[in-house]
Design a protein around this motif. Structure first.
Motif, PDB file in Angstrom:
ATOM      1  N   MET A   1      74.245  -5.335   4.598  1.00 24.96           N
ATOM      2  CA  MET A   1      73.056  -5.112   4.371  1.00 24.96           C
ATOM      3  C   MET A   1      72.804  -3.133   4.183  1.00 24.96           C
ATOM      4  O   MET A   1      73.448  -2.194   4.802  1.00 24.96           O
ATOM      5  CB  MET A   1      72.303  -5.522   5.566  1.00 24.96           C
ATOM      6  N   GLY A   2      71.604  -2.840   3.616  1.00 22.60           N
ATOM      7  CA  GLY A   2      71.049  -1.704   3.931  1.00 22.60           C
ATOM      8  C   GLY A   2      70.802  -0.689   4.862  1.00 22.60           C
ATOM      9  O   GLY A   2      70.190  -1.719   6.057  1.00 22.60           O
ATOM     10  N   GLY A   3      70.415   0.042   4.729  1.00 16.17           N
ATOM     11  CA  GLY A   3      70.116   1.307   6.177  1.00 16.17           C
ATOM     12  C   GLY A   3      69.223   0.794   6.133  1.00 16.17           C
ATOM     13  O   GLY A   3      68.571   0.607   5.237  1.00 16.17           O
ATOM     14  N   VAL A   4      69.099   1.824   7.445  1.00 13.83           N
ATOM     15  CA  VAL A   4      67.657   2.489   7.536  1.00 13.83           C
ATOM     16  C   VAL A   4      67.304   3.615   7.759  1.00 13.83           C
ATOM     17  O   VAL A   4      67.878   3.901   6.638  1.00 13.83           O
ATOM     18  CB  VAL A   4      67.300   2.472   9.199  1.00 13.83           C
ATOM     19  N   ALA A   5      66.417   3.747   6.892  1.00 14.53           N
ATOM     20  CA  ALA A   5      65.284   5.257   6.256  1.00 14.53           C
ATOM     21  C   ALA A   5      64.085   4.965   6.996  1.00 14.53           C
ATOM     22  O   ALA A   5      63.180   4.548   7.597  1.00 14.53           O
ATOM     23  CB  ALA A   5      64.763   4.766   5.283  1.00 14.53           C
ATOM     24  N   ALA A   6      64.168   6.682   7.697  1.00 12.02           N
ATOM     25  CA  ALA A   6      62.365   6.808   8.483  1.00 12.02           C
ATOM     26  C   ALA A   6      61.667   8.140   8.033  1.00 12.02           C
ATOM     27  O   ALA A   6      62.636   9.267   7.898  1.00 12.02           O
ATOM     28  CB  ALA A   6      63.658   7.132   9.376  1.00 12.02           C
ATOM     29  N   THR A   7      60.661   8.223   9.088  1.00 10.52           N
ATOM     30  CA  THR A   7      60.186   9.577   8.449  1.00 10.52           C
ATOM     31  C   THR A   7      59.928  10.016   9.918  1.00 10.52           C
ATOM     32  O   THR A   7      60.008   8.715  10.735  1.00 10.52           O
ATOM     33  CB  THR A   7      59.371   9.764   7.721  1.00 10.52           C
ATOM     34  N   SER A   8      59.569  10.517  10.103  1.00 12.21           N
ATOM     35  CA  SER A   8      57.976  11.166  11.529  1.00 12.21           C
ATOM     36  C   SER A   8      56.747  10.370  11.604  1.00 12.21           C
ATOM     37  O   SER A   8      56.921   9.263  12.753  1.00 12.21           O
ATOM     38  CB  SER A   8      56.970  12.538  11.966  1.00 12.21           C
ATOM     39  N   GLU A   9      56.718   9.807  10.675  1.00  6.78           N
ATOM     40  CA  GLU A   9      55.897   8.163  10.564  1.00  6.78           C
ATOM     41  C   GLU A   9      56.564   6.857  10.165  1.00  6.78           C
ATOM     42  O   GLU A   9      55.648   6.116  10.971  1.00  6.78           O
ATOM     43  CB  GLU A   9      54.386   8.801  10.186  1.00  6.78           C
ATOM     44  N   HIS A  10      56.862   7.254   9.543  1.00  7.87           N
ATOM     45  CA  HIS A  10      57.055   5.365   8.949  1.00  7.87           C
ATOM     46  C   HIS A  10      58.647   5.340   8.896  1.00  7.87           C
ATOM     47  O   HIS A  10      59.660   5.894   8.588  1.00  7.87           O
ATOM     48  CB  HIS A  10      57.114   5.284   7.935  1.00  7.87           C
ATOM     49  N   VAL A  11      59.191   4.222   9.272  1.00 10.45           N
ATOM     50  CA  VAL A  11      60.120   3.295   9.427  1.00 10.45           C
ATOM     51  C   VAL A  11      60.813   2.317   8.675  1.00 10.45           C
ATOM     52  O   VAL A  11      60.197   1.259   8.402  1.00 10.45           O
ATOM     53  CB  VAL A  11      60.983   2.599  10.985  1.00 10.45           C
ATOM     54  N   PHE A  12      61.725   2.059   7.324  1.00  7.81           N
ATOM     55  CA  PHE A  12      61.899   1.280   6.331  1.00  7.81           C
ATOM     56  C   PHE A  12      63.157   0.536   6.712  1.00  7.81           C
ATOM     57  O   PHE A  12      64.474   1.083   6.697  1.00  7.81           O
ATOM     58  CB  PHE A  12      61.863   2.063   4.935  1.00  7.81           C
ATOM     59  N   VAL A  13      63.051  -1.078   6.347  1.00 10.64           N
ATOM     60  CA  VAL A  13      64.388  -1.755   6.541  1.00 10.64           C
ATOM     61  C   VAL A  13      63.644  -2.891   5.930  1.00 10.64           C
ATOM     62  O   VAL A  13      63.101  -2.976   5.461  1.00 10.64           O
ATOM     63  CB  VAL A  13      63.832  -2.370   7.977  1.00 10.64           C
ATOM     64  N   SER A  14      64.933  -3.174   5.298  1.00  8.16           N
ATOM     65  CA  SER A  14      65.038  -4.347   4.128  1.00  8.16           C
ATOM     66  C   SER A  14      65.163  -6.017   4.393  1.00  8.16           C
ATOM     67  O   SER A  14      65.501  -6.079   5.909  1.00  8.16           O
ATOM     68  CB  SER A  14      66.213  -3.990   3.283  1.00  8.16           C
ATOM     69  N   ASP A  15      64.653  -7.323   4.236  1.00  4.09           N
ATOM     70  CA  ASP A  15      65.123  -8.296   4.484  1.00  4.09           C
ATOM     71  C   ASP A  15      64.635  -9.196   3.637  1.00  4.09           C
ATOM     72  O   ASP A  15      64.585  -8.887   2.300  1.00  4.09           O
ATOM     73  CB  ASP A  15      63.705  -8.398   5.806  1.00  4.09           C
ATOM     74  N   ARG A  16      65.006 -10.711   3.903  1.00  3.50           N
ATOM     75  CA  ARG A  16      64.905 -11.982   2.855  1.00  3.50           C
ATOM     76  C   ARG A  16      63.786 -12.577   3.277  1.00  3.50           C
ATOM     77  O   ARG A  16      63.657 -12.925   5.210  1.00  3.50           O
ATOM     78  CB  ARG A  16      66.485 -12.144   2.737  1.00  3.50           C
ATOM     79  N   GLU A  17      63.011 -13.672   2.646  1.00  2.00           N
ATOM     80  CA  GLU A  17      61.906 -14.200   2.569  1.00  2.00           C
ATOM     81  C   GLU A  17      62.117 -15.609   1.666  1.00  2.00           C
ATOM     82  O   GLU A  17      62.766 -15.654   1.494  1.00  2.00           O
ATOM     83  CB  GLU A  17      60.326 -13.450   2.918  1.00  2.00           C
ATOM     84  N   LEU A  18      61.196 -16.289   2.422  1.00  2.00           N
ATOM     85  CA  LEU A  18      61.308 -18.562   1.766  1.00  2.00           C
ATOM     86  C   LEU A  18      62.683 -18.809   1.649  1.00  2.00           C
ATOM     87  O   LEU A  18      62.843 -18.697   0.076  1.00  2.00           O
ATOM     88  CB  LEU A  18      59.862 -17.675   0.758  1.00  2.00           C
ATOM     89  N   ASN A  19      63.277 -18.799   2.385  1.00  3.31           N
ATOM     90  CA  ASN A  19      64.611 -19.454   2.554  1.00  3.31           C
ATOM     91  C   ASN A  19      65.072 -18.619   1.008  1.00  3.31           C
ATOM     92  O   ASN A  19      66.070 -19.105   0.262  1.00  3.31           O
ATOM     93  CB  ASN A  19      64.526 -21.261   1.750  1.00  3.31           C
ATOM     94  N   ASP A  20      65.510 -17.306   1.469  1.00  2.00           N
ATOM     95  CA  ASP A  20      66.457 -16.480   1.401  1.00  2.00           C
ATOM     96  C   ASP A  20      65.919 -16.661  -0.856  1.00  2.00           C
ATOM     97  O   ASP A  20      67.165 -15.953  -1.780  1.00  2.00           O
ATOM     98  CB  ASP A  20      67.838 -17.045   1.119  1.00  2.00           C
ATOM     99  N   THR A  21      64.896 -16.385  -1.166  1.00  2.00           N
ATOM    100  CA  THR A  21      64.697 -16.080  -2.515  1.00  2.00           C
ATOM    101  C   THR A  21      63.762 -15.306  -2.647  1.00  2.00           C
ATOM    102  O   THR A  21      63.295 -14.763  -3.878  1.00  2.00           O
ATOM    103  CB  THR A  21      64.201 -17.135  -2.982  1.00  2.00           C
ATOM    104  N   VAL A  22      63.699 -14.532  -1.455  1.00  5.35           N
ATOM    105  CA  VAL A  22      62.511 -12.676  -2.089  1.00  5.35           C
ATOM    106  C   VAL A  22      63.011 -12.290  -1.250  1.00  5.35           C
ATOM    107  O   VAL A  22      63.866 -12.179   0.070  1.00  5.35           O
ATOM    108  CB  VAL A  22      61.586 -13.630  -1.120  1.00  5.35           C
ATOM    109  N   ASP A  23      63.063 -10.476  -1.955  1.00  4.82           N
ATOM    110  CA  ASP A  23      63.507  -9.223  -1.073  1.00  4.82           C
ATOM    111  C   ASP A  23      62.329  -8.892  -0.418  1.00  4.82           C
ATOM    112  O   ASP A  23      60.703  -8.578  -0.771  1.00  4.82           O
ATOM    113  CB  ASP A  23      64.089  -8.200  -1.807  1.00  4.82           C
ATOM    114  N   VAL A  24      62.185  -8.627   0.844  1.00  3.27           N
ATOM    115  CA  VAL A  24      61.046  -7.812   1.582  1.00  3.27           C
ATOM    116  C   VAL A  24      60.991  -6.114   2.345  1.00  3.27           C
ATOM    117  O   VAL A  24      62.432  -6.909   2.932  1.00  3.27           O
ATOM    118  CB  VAL A  24      60.213  -8.580   2.123  1.00  3.27           C
ATOM    119  N   PHE A  25      60.692  -5.248   2.088  1.00  7.09           N
ATOM    120  CA  PHE A  25      61.071  -4.211   2.699  1.00  7.09           C
ATOM    121  C   PHE A  25      59.714  -3.842   3.212  1.00  7.09           C
ATOM    122  O   PHE A  25      58.952  -3.974   2.656  1.00  7.09           O
ATOM    123  CB  PHE A  25      60.904  -2.652   1.318  1.00  7.09           C
ATOM    124  N   ARG A  26      59.873  -2.884   4.732  1.00  2.00           N
ATOM    125  CA  ARG A  26      59.157  -3.687   5.698  1.00  2.00           C
ATOM    126  C   ARG A  26      58.758  -1.963   5.919  1.00  2.00           C
ATOM    127  O   ARG A  26      60.014  -1.775   5.677  1.00  2.00           O
ATOM    128  CB  ARG A  26      59.353  -4.341   6.918  1.00  2.00           C
TER     129      ARG A  26
END
Length: 348
Positions: A1-26
């Motif tokens: 699983m990909g690591g977390v990335a962050a700044t003082s304002e934002h935090v970025f995490v990766s995930d999967r959606e739609l029955n594991d068919t779509v990459d989503v970065f939040r």
């Protein structure tokens, strides 16, 4: 699983959606953890150990560079979530090898270029213009390994260092010319742990060849014979850390090695927390280890023997396993579990 990335304002995490068919970065707001935007890309397939992105998002200037396990790379405006450009690195650069763990290298900025490793025959390593996604140079070679690359000045030459499927190598950051290659004594490494620069030397760890410390000549070429070797520290996925002249790494137990004494083992600790994968970060005096259980274990890096300074449980008993590398911003640490992310304030 990909690591977390962050700044003082934002935090970025990766995930999967739609029955594991779509990459989503939040993109989450650092102030309260609420989602600011999400970037979604259809990515259908079946990889070993799940289909989630392996690469950690890269934040560079006002852009986020997001790379999924099936090769989908996107450049996103951090504040708006708008896509600036996108491409699939494997399709674009004709990578044909079977990737049972998918694309794993985290994007890298070196000499103002965006470095990725498609693993194509004519484009094993590629430098892109980060503003447009257009190639600046392409380095031919073999399929890539499963680890990330680094950029460093070694032997007086600024170069990109990492693994292909069979060898450790260095590439000129300006031109992509391959400068050197080292084939390990024993074959079959997955080449996951990231190489570590220690002064003007390079520390490399893999599961079949252990920990090795390499020196460089004045032309930026590695000496293929290690100056030091330790055969006991043999991680397959964990990247060790260096703190105060010592190497701390995990392979079925925690090892502390002395860099100044030929990677001699100073001590080891066989606690249950160190029996599997762990992420680790370090300062000159402290080491923080995050095992799969989700604990944050703080160690005294200078102690003569194993010495815990503190331990915090980040997740409950139902946690399925922490595999993402944490992110640090100021006094905050962001830890990603199987289905949630938590923020902790570190005390002095």
């Amino acid at each position: 699983m990909g690591g977390v990335a962050a700044t003082s304002e934002h935090v970025f995490v990766s995930d999967r959606e739609l029955n594991d068919t779509v990459d989503v970065f939040r993109c989450l707001k650092a102030a309260d953890g609420k989602e600011a935007w999400g970037h979604r890309t259809p990515a259908v397939g079946n990889l070993d150990y799940g289909n989630s992105p392996r690469a950690t998002p890269l934040i560079y200037n006002d852009r986020a560079y997001l790379l999924g396990a099936f090769g989908d790379l996107a450049c996103i405006e951090v504040r708006t979530g708008k896509a600036v450009w996108a491409l699939n690195v494997r399709d674009e650069f004709d990578a044909a090898d079977e990737r049972k763990w998918g694309v794993c290298d985290s994007p890298l900025i070196a000499d103002g270029k965006l470095i990725v490793a498609p693993g194509g025959k004519g484009a094993a390593l590629v430098a892109l213009d980060p503003k447009t996604g257009k190639p600046v140079w392409k380095a031919p070679g073999k399929p890539t390994g499963y680890g990330s690359f680094i950029a460093a000045k070694l032997g007086g030459v600024f170069q990109i260092v990492g693994h292909d499927a069979e060898t450790l190598g260095g590439w000129d950051a300006k031109t992509g010319t391959r400068l050197w290659a080292v084939k390990p004594e024993r074959r079959g490494d997955f080449n996951v742990p990231t190489p570590i620069v220690v002064g003007d030397r390079l520390l490399v760890t893999t599961e079949n060849n252990g920990a090795r410390l390499f020196a460089f000549n004045a032309n930026g070429v590695i000496d293929p014979k290690p100056v030091a070797v330790n055969k006991r520290l043999t991680p397959d996925t964990h990247t060790p850390v260096v703190a105060g002249g010592r190497v701390f790494g995990v392979w079925n137990r925690l090892y502390c090695l002395d860099l100044s004494a030929g990677l001699k083992e100073l001590y080891s600790e066989s606690a249950t927390a160190f029996s599997g994968y762990c992420a680790a970060v370090a300062t000159d005096s402290r080491v923080l280890v995050v095992p799969r259980s989700g604990e944050l274990i703080l160690l005294d890096a200078a102690a003569a023997e194993y010495s815990e300074l503190g331990r915090v449980t980040a997740f409950g008993k139902d946690e399925k396993g922490v595999y993402a590398h944490p992110a640090f911003v100021g006094t905050r640490v962001y830890v990603r579990g199987h289905s949630s992310i938590r923020c902790f304030e570190l005390e002095g």
